[in-house]
Design a protein around this motif. Sequence first.
Motif, PDB file in Angstrom:
ATOM      1  N   ALA A 150       1.433   5.162   0.576  1.00 41.81           N
ATOM      2  CA  ALA A 150       0.669   6.088   1.323  1.00 41.81           C
ATOM      3  C   ALA A 150       0.233   7.252   0.615  1.00 41.81           C
ATOM      4  O   ALA A 150       0.268   7.289  -0.471  1.00 41.81           O
ATOM      5  CB  ALA A 150       1.855   6.910   2.318  1.00 41.81           C
ATOM      6  N   THR A 151      -1.024   7.949   1.249  1.00 41.46           N
ATOM      7  CA  THR A 151      -1.530   8.830   0.494  1.00 41.46           C
ATOM      8  C   THR A 151      -0.919  10.119  -0.029  1.00 41.46           C
ATOM      9  O   THR A 151      -0.864  10.643  -1.146  1.00 41.46           O
ATOM     10  CB  THR A 151      -2.753   9.497   1.308  1.00 41.46           C
ATOM     11  N   ASP A 152       0.193  10.368   0.682  1.00 46.81           N
ATOM     12  CA  ASP A 152       1.083  11.428   0.167  1.00 46.81           C
ATOM     13  C   ASP A 152       2.342  10.742  -0.723  1.00 46.81           C
ATOM     14  O   ASP A 152       3.073  11.541  -1.334  1.00 46.81           O
ATOM     15  CB  ASP A 152       1.932  12.324   1.159  1.00 46.81           C
ATOM     16  N   ARG A 153       2.248   9.785  -1.112  1.00 41.89           N
ATOM     17  CA  ARG A 153       3.259   8.944  -2.076  1.00 41.89           C
ATOM     18  C   ARG A 153       4.859   8.924  -1.633  1.00 41.89           C
ATOM     19  O   ARG A 153       5.515   9.076  -2.357  1.00 41.89           O
ATOM     20  CB  ARG A 153       3.248   9.221  -3.385  1.00 41.89           C
ATOM     21  N   SER A 154       4.981   9.228  -0.254  1.00 44.97           N
ATOM     22  CA  SER A 154       6.367   9.158   0.236  1.00 44.97           C
ATOM     23  C   SER A 154       6.866   7.888   0.543  1.00 44.97           C
ATOM     24  O   SER A 154       8.110   7.750   0.818  1.00 44.97           O
ATOM     25  CB  SER A 154       6.477  10.155   1.341  1.00 44.97           C
ATOM     26  N   GLU A 180       3.607   1.933 -10.370  1.00 49.51           N
ATOM     27  CA  GLU A 180       2.781   3.235  -9.683  1.00 49.51           C
ATOM     28  C   GLU A 180       3.871   4.292 -10.013  1.00 49.51           C
ATOM     29  O   GLU A 180       3.451   5.638  -9.482  1.00 49.51           O
ATOM     30  CB  GLU A 180       2.720   3.022  -8.301  1.00 49.51           C
ATOM     31  N   ARG A 185       7.372  -0.115   6.831  1.00 55.02           N
ATOM     32  CA  ARG A 185       7.001   1.106   5.916  1.00 55.02           C
ATOM     33  C   ARG A 185       8.270   1.514   5.256  1.00 55.02           C
ATOM     34  O   ARG A 185       9.325   1.615   6.210  1.00 55.02           O
ATOM     35  CB  ARG A 185       6.188   2.179   6.625  1.00 55.02           C
ATOM     36  N   GLN A 204       0.742  -1.051   0.038  1.00 58.38           N
ATOM     37  CA  GLN A 204      -0.079   0.086   0.028  1.00 58.38           C
ATOM     38  C   GLN A 204       0.807   1.532   0.058  1.00 58.38           C
ATOM     39  O   GLN A 204       1.617   1.347   0.679  1.00 58.38           O
ATOM     40  CB  GLN A 204      -0.943  -0.063   1.270  1.00 58.38           C
TER      41      GLN A 204
END
Length: 433
Positions: free
Chosen positions: A81-85, A105, A183, A79
């Motif tokens: 992260a929403t901030d793509r970092s 991605e 992560r 997955q």
Amino acid sequence: MISCDSESKKQQGPLRSNWAGNFTYSTQTLEEPDKGEALLAAINKQEKLKALGTRHSFNTIADSQHRQLSLAKMDPNIQLATDRSTVSINGAVQYGVLAKKLQQEGFAVHNLASLPHISVAGACATGTHGSGDQNGNLSTAVTEMEMIKANGEIKVFSEETNLEELRASVVHLGALGVVTRMRLRIEPAFTVKQFVYENLPLEQLDTQFDAIFSSGYSVSLFTDWQGERVNQWWIKKKGQGQDDSMPETIFGASKAKDHLHPIKEISAINCTEQLGIEGAWHERLPHFKMDFTPSSGEELQSEYFVPRTEAVAAIHAIYAMGTEIFPYLLISEIRSIKKDELWLSPAYGRDSIAIHFTWKADWENVSKLLPKIEARLKPFQVRPHWGKLFTFDQDYLHGQYERMDDFVFLMKNMDPSGKFINDFLQKNLLSKG
């Protein structure tokens, strides 16, 4: 039926060995849960347990006389992260699998090891690395790690809440618990062009060492320690789509005219593309292709890390043993790693050069060579790769890691009953004092 599907799948079948086939695990019992509930149950009900990754270690670090636990059947659950970092994953995910997903991605991790088949959790737990003057080992990308402790409690280490605690635990040798989620820091995808040069004169290391290792984003030297030369010099440069031609000779080394395997006599069909052919980062940074799955290494491996400031002297010390090493060697690789602050990382606190040995499957003779090599390297404050073959005693290892006592304290706090302690940890970390 639903309940049964969630149960841990336990095998008491034939003996299992590591990837190279040089070591047979002491237990035939393997727990393979496929759901979180079964994983937690498998950990809670056992007094002794050891997590097992992709079996790419060459020593007893993942061994158990009781039972082992694999997360390979768990959902990879990759997955962004929403901030793509960052990206979060099940730690059993192999780097090659993660890399393909990230590439789709438009993202990448900063580096990869020689083989893309190793698991993220296992590689980070042992301080495994790629190469590059500005590239930390693979563990340095970890920003958060979720782990199940011996008592079943879920513990999260995060740089956002306690950076020093994360630094203490990322390279953990399987001693703290079972890693369930990780992560990793990611970056925009990039391309790489790979060039190979042959027969680099050894004397060039004396005066051009920094230039040689800064010649690309990732650099490897391959040698058999014979003569006054380095067999191959692999340069992986970030590609920008523009002309990036390389000279025919650099420092006396000649550009290869064809694709090469690190051992020149072996076909390069399973190696990643060379000759400056631009490709995605995950198809160039490893030396070998992901779709080439080695079923057995039929080899032994050792690796030693020395401070970069001592590297040239250390390399010459090994060249002086060349005739003694050669009969039992397949090839050696020399790489650079940026220093980090991870307590048990072999690159802790110092920019490092890693000297790697891929040996023939002849432990009788290799076991006699390793103490001699280690004696040559001890004056340079050498540290071994935790997942490969070495003979240093515990006193020496403790002397090379200023945070070792702190790590042992953490280990005893996380696992007071010794659920995850095995002979490797007892021998190398615990029996002192």
